[in-house]
Motif scaffolding. Structure first.
Motif, PDB file in Angstrom:
ATOM      1  N   THR A 132       0.827  -1.209   0.000  1.00 10.36           N
ATOM      2  CA  THR A 132       0.000   0.000   0.000  1.00 10.36           C
ATOM      3  C   THR A 132       0.859   1.256   0.000  1.00 10.36           C
ATOM      4  N   GLU A 133       1.894   1.279   0.839  1.00  9.79           N
ATOM      5  CA  GLU A 133       2.768   2.441   0.910  1.00  9.79           C
ATOM      6  C   GLU A 133       3.454   2.677  -0.432  1.00  9.79           C
ATOM      7  N   PHE A 134       3.929   1.621  -1.065  1.00 11.40           N
ATOM      8  CA  PHE A 134       4.583   1.749  -2.367  1.00 11.40           C
ATOM      9  C   PHE A 134       3.607   2.272  -3.425  1.00 11.40           C
ATOM     10  N   VAL A 135       2.392   1.730  -3.426  1.00 10.98           N
ATOM     11  CA  VAL A 135       1.392   2.149  -4.413  1.00 10.98           C
ATOM     12  C   VAL A 135       1.058   3.623  -4.240  1.00 10.98           C
ATOM     13  N   THR A 136       0.895   4.082  -2.993  1.00 11.30           N
ATOM     14  CA  THR A 136       0.553   5.494  -2.784  1.00 11.30           C
ATOM     15  C   THR A 136       1.683   6.418  -3.251  1.00 11.30           C
ATOM     16  N   ARG A 137       2.923   5.966  -3.165  1.00 10.28           N
ATOM     17  CA  ARG A 137       4.053   6.800  -3.584  1.00 10.28           C
ATOM     18  C   ARG A 137       4.289   6.788  -5.085  1.00 10.28           C
ATOM     19  N   THR A 138       3.996   5.682  -5.757  1.00  7.90           N
ATOM     20  CA  THR A 138       4.468   5.539  -7.131  1.00  7.90           C
ATOM     21  C   THR A 138       3.386   5.294  -8.178  1.00  7.90           C
ATOM     22  N   ALA A 139       2.136   5.213  -7.793  1.00  4.92           N
ATOM     23  CA  ALA A 139       1.066   4.895  -8.748  1.00  4.92           C
ATOM     24  C   ALA A 139       0.962   5.933  -9.854  1.00  4.92           C
ATOM     25  N   VAL A 140       0.470   5.482 -10.995  1.00  4.81           N
ATOM     26  CA  VAL A 140       0.323   6.344 -12.163  1.00  4.81           C
ATOM     27  C   VAL A 140      -1.051   7.024 -12.212  1.00  4.81           C
ATOM     28  N   CYS A 141      -1.862   6.825 -11.170  1.00  7.43           N
ATOM     29  CA  CYS A 141      -3.178   7.459 -11.105  1.00  7.43           C
ATOM     30  C   CYS A 141      -3.500   7.751  -9.635  1.00  7.43           C
ATOM     31  N   ASP A 142      -4.685   8.299  -9.385  1.00  3.57           N
ATOM     32  CA  ASP A 142      -5.090   8.576  -8.003  1.00  3.57           C
ATOM     33  C   ASP A 142      -5.197   7.286  -7.200  1.00  3.57           C
ATOM     34  N   VAL A 143      -4.923   7.401  -5.905  1.00  3.99           N
ATOM     35  CA  VAL A 143      -5.010   6.253  -5.004  1.00  3.99           C
ATOM     36  C   VAL A 143      -5.858   6.649  -3.799  1.00  3.99           C
ATOM     37  N   MET A 144      -6.801   5.799  -3.448  1.00  2.00           N
ATOM     38  CA  MET A 144      -7.591   5.991  -2.238  1.00  2.00           C
ATOM     39  C   MET A 144      -7.297   4.811  -1.312  1.00  2.00           C
ATOM     40  N   VAL A 145      -6.755   5.116  -0.129  1.00  2.68           N
ATOM     41  CA  VAL A 145      -6.444   4.085   0.846  1.00  2.68           C
ATOM     42  C   VAL A 145      -7.637   3.948   1.785  1.00  2.68           C
ATOM     43  N   ILE A 146      -8.175   2.745   1.864  1.00  2.00           N
ATOM     44  CA  ILE A 146      -9.364   2.493   2.672  1.00  2.00           C
ATOM     45  C   ILE A 146      -8.932   2.056   4.071  1.00  2.00           C
ATOM     46  N   ARG A 147      -9.359   2.841   5.058  1.00  2.00           N
ATOM     47  CA  ARG A 147      -8.990   2.569   6.448  1.00  2.00           C
ATOM     48  C   ARG A 147     -10.202   2.306   7.346  1.00  2.00           C
ATOM     49  N   THR A 148     -11.404   2.496   6.799  1.00  6.13           N
ATOM     50  CA  THR A 148     -12.610   2.392   7.621  1.00  6.13           C
ATOM     51  C   THR A 148     -13.598   1.405   6.999  1.00  6.13           C
ATOM     52  N   ASN A 149     -14.573   1.000   7.825  1.00  6.99           N
ATOM     53  CA  ASN A 149     -15.593   0.092   7.332  1.00  6.99           C
ATOM     54  C   ASN A 149     -16.655   0.862   6.549  1.00  6.99           C
ATOM     55  N   LEU A 150     -17.724   0.195   6.179  1.00  5.68           N
ATOM     56  CA  LEU A 150     -18.753   0.829   5.355  1.00  5.68           C
ATOM     57  C   LEU A 150     -19.505   1.940   6.082  1.00  5.68           C
ATOM     58  N   ASP A 151     -19.385   1.979   7.400  1.00  2.00           N
ATOM     59  CA  ASP A 151     -19.982   3.066   8.192  1.00  2.00           C
ATOM     60  C   ASP A 151     -18.959   4.160   8.498  1.00  2.00           C
ATOM     61  N   ASN A 152     -17.808   4.095   7.840  1.00  2.00           N
ATOM     62  CA  ASN A 152     -16.706   5.037   8.044  1.00  2.00           C
ATOM     63  C   ASN A 152     -16.185   5.060   9.477  1.00  2.00           C
ATOM     64  N   LYS A 153     -16.224   3.915  10.105  1.00  3.92           N
ATOM     65  CA  LYS A 153     -15.659   3.740  11.446  1.00  3.92           C
ATOM     66  C   LYS A 153     -14.345   2.973  11.309  1.00  3.92           C
ATOM     67  N   PRO A 154     -13.341   3.322  12.105  1.00  4.16           N
ATOM     68  CA  PRO A 154     -12.072   2.589  12.039  1.00  4.16           C
ATOM     69  C   PRO A 154     -12.288   1.090  12.244  1.00  4.16           C
ATOM     70  N   VAL A 155     -11.578   0.303  11.447  1.00  2.00           N
ATOM     71  CA  VAL A 155     -11.728  -1.145  11.526  1.00  2.00           C
ATOM     72  C   VAL A 155     -11.111  -1.692  12.805  1.00  2.00           C
ATOM     73  N   ALA A 156      -9.941  -1.220  13.109  1.00  2.00           N
ATOM     74  CA  ALA A 156      -9.230  -1.691  14.306  1.00  2.00           C
ATOM     75  C   ALA A 156      -8.305  -0.586  14.764  1.00  2.00           C
ATOM     76  N   VAL A 157      -7.860  -0.716  15.993  1.00  2.00           N
ATOM     77  CA  VAL A 157      -6.898   0.239  16.498  1.00  2.00           C
ATOM     78  C   VAL A 157      -5.582   0.006  15.758  1.00  2.00           C
ATOM     79  N   PRO A 158      -4.967   1.065  15.204  1.00  4.26           N
ATOM     80  CA  PRO A 158      -3.700   0.891  14.482  1.00  4.26           C
ATOM     81  C   PRO A 158      -2.648   0.235  15.350  1.00  4.26           C
ATOM     82  N   LYS A 159      -1.866  -0.641  14.718  1.00  2.00           N
ATOM     83  CA  LYS A 159      -0.767  -1.310  15.433  1.00  2.00           C
ATOM     84  C   LYS A 159       0.355  -0.316  15.671  1.00  2.00           C
ATOM     85  N   LYS A 160       1.029  -0.471  16.815  1.00  2.50           N
ATOM     86  CA  LYS A 160       2.148   0.421  17.131  1.00  2.50           C
ATOM     87  C   LYS A 160       3.455  -0.298  16.999  1.00  2.50           C
TER      88      LYS A 160
END
Length: 160
Positions: A132-160
């Motif tokens: 995902t990180e590579f795609v966001t940096r180098t893609a040839v078009c727009d990139v949308m990174v999905i971080r939430t569920n269909l209700d736009n709530k975070p899926v899980a607490v981010p790992k540290k």
């Protein structure tokens, strides 16, 4: 005001929960953008994973491919039932990063990649790198990174 209408959406899927969320959100975007929107699913089988196996044979790749096709067929069926008229998929073999970021988007003339956020923690990202990180940096078009569920709530607490 001009509203961006994405017409060729690429969604890489790998069987993860994050990829499934990206897929489901891409279906919603495709429906909102109208009947001319094409939704294309992509599964990349990383053949490098098989290079370290001394008893490698083609049946391993065939089994992984068969499983991927079954999942992709289910995704296509879901999208069509949700009202997306133009939905297709491909299975590619090789290094996922460049295939997702450059090769397939160029071939399809994609204008948006919707990709799931990585499930890797910081140490794992340093050691093996995040697709995902590579795609966001180098893609040839727009990139949308999905971080939430269909209700736009975070899926899980981010790992540290």
């Amino acid at each position: 005001m001009v509203v961006q209408q994405y017409r060729r959406i690429l969604v890489p899927v790998d069987g993860s929960e994050e990829a499934e969320l990206a897929f489901k959100k891409s279906v919603a975007v495709a429906k909102r953008n109208g009947d001319e929107t094409e939704l294309h699913l992509l599964h990349v089988i990383d053949t490098r994973a098989f290079q370290n196996i001394s008893s490698f044979d083609s049946s391993m790749v065939e089994q992984v491919t068969k499983t991927a096709k079954k999942t992709l067929d289910e995704y296509v069926d879901y999208a069509k039932k949700q009202g997306v008229a133009k939905v297709s998929y491909t299975i590619e073999y090789g290094a996922p990063k460049t295939i997702i970021a450059r090769d397939v988007p160029q071939k399809l003339n994609a204008d948006l990649i919707m990709i799931g956020a990585t499930g890797l923690n910081a140490v794992e990202r340093i050691l093996i790198g995040s697709v995902t990180e590579f795609v966001t940096r180098t893609a040839v078009c727009d990139v949308m990174v999905i971080r939430t569920n269909l209700d736009n709530k975070p899926v899980a607490v981010p790992k540290k």
